[in-house]
Design a protein around this motif. Structure first.
Motif, short mmCIF file in Angstrom:
data_model
loop_
_atom_site.label_atom_id
_atom_site.label_comp_id
_atom_site.label_asym_id
_atom_site.label_seq_id
_atom_site.Cartn_x
_atom_site.Cartn_y
_atom_site.Cartn_z
N PRO A 1 0.63 -1.21 0.06
CA PRO A 1 0.03 -0.03 -0.06
C PRO A 1 0.91 1.39 -0.01
N CYS A 2 2.06 1.25 0.34
CA CYS A 2 2.62 2.46 0.47
C CYS A 2 3.66 3.03 -0.80
N ILE A 3 3.35 2.24 -1.78
CA ILE A 3 4.19 2.87 -2.98
C ILE A 3 3.09 3.37 -3.91
N VAL B 1 10.95 5.41 -6.88
CA VAL B 1 9.94 4.63 -6.34
C VAL B 1 9.36 5.74 -5.14
N ASP B 2 8.16 6.46 -5.63
CA ASP B 2 7.45 7.41 -4.57
C ASP B 2 6.73 6.76 -3.58
N ILE B 3 7.24 6.68 -2.17
CA ILE B 3 6.52 6.19 -1.01
C ILE B 3 5.41 7.06 -0.44
N ARG B 4 4.35 6.64 -0.24
CA ARG B 4 2.98 7.50 -0.04
C ARG B 4 2.28 6.75 0.92
N ASP B 5 2.16 7.47 2.20
CA ASP B 5 1.39 6.98 3.49
C ASP B 5 0.13 6.43 3.19
N PRO B 6 -0.20 5.20 3.25
CA PRO B 6 -1.47 4.54 3.03
C PRO B 6 -2.73 5.06 3.38
N GLY B 7 -2.57 6.07 4.58
CA GLY B 7 -3.75 6.73 5.21
C GLY B 7 -3.81 8.09 4.53
N GLY B 8 -2.94 8.50 3.65
CA GLY B 8 -3.09 9.68 2.87
C GLY B 8 -2.39 11.01 3.60
N ASP B 9 -1.71 10.90 4.52
CA ASP B 9 -0.95 11.87 5.26
C ASP B 9 0.35 12.14 4.63
#
Lengths: 431, 431
Positions: free
Chosen positions: A345-347, A359-367
């Motif tokens: 979920p975090c990519i 590779v962009d890392i994204r907080d799965p909670g959208g924060d």
């Protein structure tokens, strides 16, 4: 080497290091890695721990490549002297290097660093055009000299003769639309410079747009932009310090994916596999203009040892058929990374080609404030697992993967499996 | 190496060289020397002819110095990586280097070339002072980057933020009077910059004033000038790329002959005995100011191989007690050159110290237009005798002598005897 233990050494050493080298030197990692040996894609620390190097783009034919080391040692033991005496080495090297370029790029000039190459490119461009205006991308990095820092917005605000434009990776739409928009931005920037009385001399781009977030499409971004700046009387410099020497696979130079012949191409990092050498491949008419008023001498540039090392690196790249090898391993990397992005979920976005990946890392909670924290945690986790990568991007929220080009598919497996584990592990760890 | 004969090789090679390297590269001598091997103070060409090297200031501990070559080869075979991982080498090297400086010069930054070192010095000075004005000597040379070419009047006219002042070697009077005059020139230039709204940031001088004609007196030129520029809020940079590492004998650095502590000292050429390394030794407060807003990373600067090479060069210089050795051999050189000047009609002034000497060639008939011609003829004659020196000066009328520092008194004998012969031979030859 050192017999100090892992636990106590770093603290004293960090203090000493900071005292003698000062505050402008930064280290990687919360707990810096203390390396003592390298071999191909592997690095070893003081405790004997082995790391897979998925970050260093300089040792392009592998750490401590034996053929390169031998050429270095042999030539250094015989003669190390400059280009004001005749020697075959530098001419042979320049010819061998030029043979990998389109015929129009017919002249080679040698420096010691990519910064020196880009700085020389500027001097030639200014002399040849009689102009001073410069167009760069919004987060460009072209080197550390005064003149280059002035036009490297990733380091500091640009000077008054510089205009920044959005990089292709941040433009939306189809490849044609992106190329259209980028050319339009070049056009607008050139008009803006002209209005300010500083007509455009140069459009310079890192051909993989590394510090802007990586853009390596098979599209017409480069050729359309080059045509545009030439219409305004400027010249097009392809900065291949990051993208050159097969980094993106299939071609020797990243600009070759597009139908463009730059006016100048600057080279650096991998050129000597770690030996300080860099250079410029230029269309003759530009150097003629420069040579009329300026001589150029670089004490170490193109010296007999650098020529021998450069030749050994070319030999290795050719022997390994590097563009094809990188394309092959790069395909596997692409498949594995894109598959991983779907399963954890975090990519976020995965961008790249050959052996240059972001590779962009994204907080799965959208924060989004947590993205950088997650990327750091993943990078530190990989380091504990014995894998070195980098973290970059505006918010430090992108993983940077650009290993030695001798990387094999088995190394891709090790890297991506560990990345999968860390992407899972990191979520509870930083909540 | 080459099996081509001496007679035909150069023509083809010159053509190929000019084709691939372009017109900005120049060669020494009417008939360029084609070198294939070096050993201590000796160089050998394709035909096996041996030359005494009385010109090259880079291989300071001798061509192909075995200890330096071994350190290079050993470290390159083990690990070559950058300063963002920990390694003892770079810290040890920086500490060992700094130990040869006054305590106030406490911080070391590493680059690949003297140009990069001077360019970084400028960036630090601009950042620390918030100013842009620069004072240099009339025929100064400080490097090849855009920013340095703008302040190197020996390359081209200086930019609008730069003022040039006469070098001490062209000022008349006693040492006190020369120091007075030079300080006054600094004062006037600083006032002129202030009037133009560009307050002075930097006075930078090559501490042996090489390209201005050489000035190495035990006087107060440097300390008085430094005090003067500091009064105006500027800083003093000692460019030791030419004068450093024992070149003038007695001291490690040429600035030490005077009672001055520079704000920054730039180093280059001999630092790696030919390996591309250079650096800056700086007072901490300046780097703190710079480090607040700027990070600095040089991909190759201070890498593990450069650190090992630099350390080996320091070891050799220390082992040979180089400052004392150079002072000793330099005394003999001084005696022999000054004696020669009295006995042959074509030598004017002899300036220098240690192993850095300039010998003005003067037409005995007083026809100054012939001075350069005579100097060329002497240089070419020495080359035929198997001795390499340089020709410099505004009119190309000065012989430049600055051999590897392993030069011994027997080499001084060979050089000066040949010079005496050529000074005699040249007079009828060019009439």
């Amino acid at each position: 080497m050192s017999s100090m233990t892992h636990a106590t050494a770093p603290i004293t050493e960090l203090r000493e290091r900071r005292r003698i080298l000062g505050p402008a030197y930064r280290l990687f990692y919360d707990q810096p890695v203390h390396l003592v040996r390298g071999e191909d894609v592997w690095l070893f620390d003081t405790a004997g721990k082995r790391y897979l190097d998925a970050y260093n783009n300089v040792p392009v034919v592998g750490h401590a490549n034996p053929a390169v080391v031998e050429a270095l040692a042999r030539q250094a033991s015989v003669l190390n002297t400059h280009t004001r005496y005749l020697s075959e080495g530098v001419v042979e090297y320049a010819e061998r290097l030029q043979a990998h370029f389109p015929a129009a790029l017919d002249t080679v000039m040698l420096t010691c660093t990519g910064s020196e190459a880009n700085d020389l490119a500027l001097r030639i461009a200014f002399e040849a055009t009689g102009r001073r205006g410069i167009i760069v991308t919004r987060n460009a990095y072209h080197g550390v000299t005064q003149a280059l820092a002035d036009m490297s917005p990733s380091l500091r605000p640009v000077a008054s003769h510089v205009r920044t434009i959005e990089a292709p990776c941040h433009l939306a739409g189809s490849p044609e639309q992106v190329a259209d928009q980028f050319a339009l931005l070049v056009d607008e920037a050139a008009r803006d410079l002209a209005r300010a009385g500083i007509p455009v001399a140069v459009l310079i781009v890192d051909t993989v747009f590394a510090s802007d977030g990586i853009h390596i499409g098979y599209d017409e971004v480069l050729s359309r932009a080059a045509a545009q700046v030439r219409q305004h009387g400027g010249i097009f410099i392809a900065d291949e310090v990051q993208g050159g020497f097969s980094r993106i696979g299939r071609h020797w130079w990243a600009f070759e994916r597009d139908n463009v012949i730059p006016d100048m191409v600057s080279l650096g990092k991998p050129m000597g596999n770690g030996h300080p050498m860099a250079g410029l491949v230029v269309q003759r008419s530009l150097v003629e203009a420069f040579g009329k008023n300026c001589r150029y001498f670089n004490t170490f540039g193109g010296n007999t040892v650098s020529a021998a090392v450069g030749l050994a690196v070319l030999n290795e790249l050719e022997r390994m058929e590097m563009p094809a090898h990188v394309a092959r391993v790069g395909e596997v990397m692409a498949d594995r990374l894109l598959h991983l992005a779907k399963t954890v979920p975090c990519i976020g976005a995965v961008r790249g080609q050959g052996l240059y990946w972001g590779v962009d890392i994204r907080d799965p909670g959208g924060d989004s404030a947590r993205n950088g924290l997650l990327a750091q945690a993943i990078s530190n986790g990989l380091r504990r697992e014995g894998i070195l990568i980098g973290v970059s991007g505006h918010q430090g929220d992108a993983l940077k993967i650009r290993p030695p080009l001798t990387f094999q598919t088995e190394h891709v497996d090790i890297l991506v499996s560990a990345l999968a584990r860390q992407c899972q592990a990191v979520l509870p760890a930083v909540s």
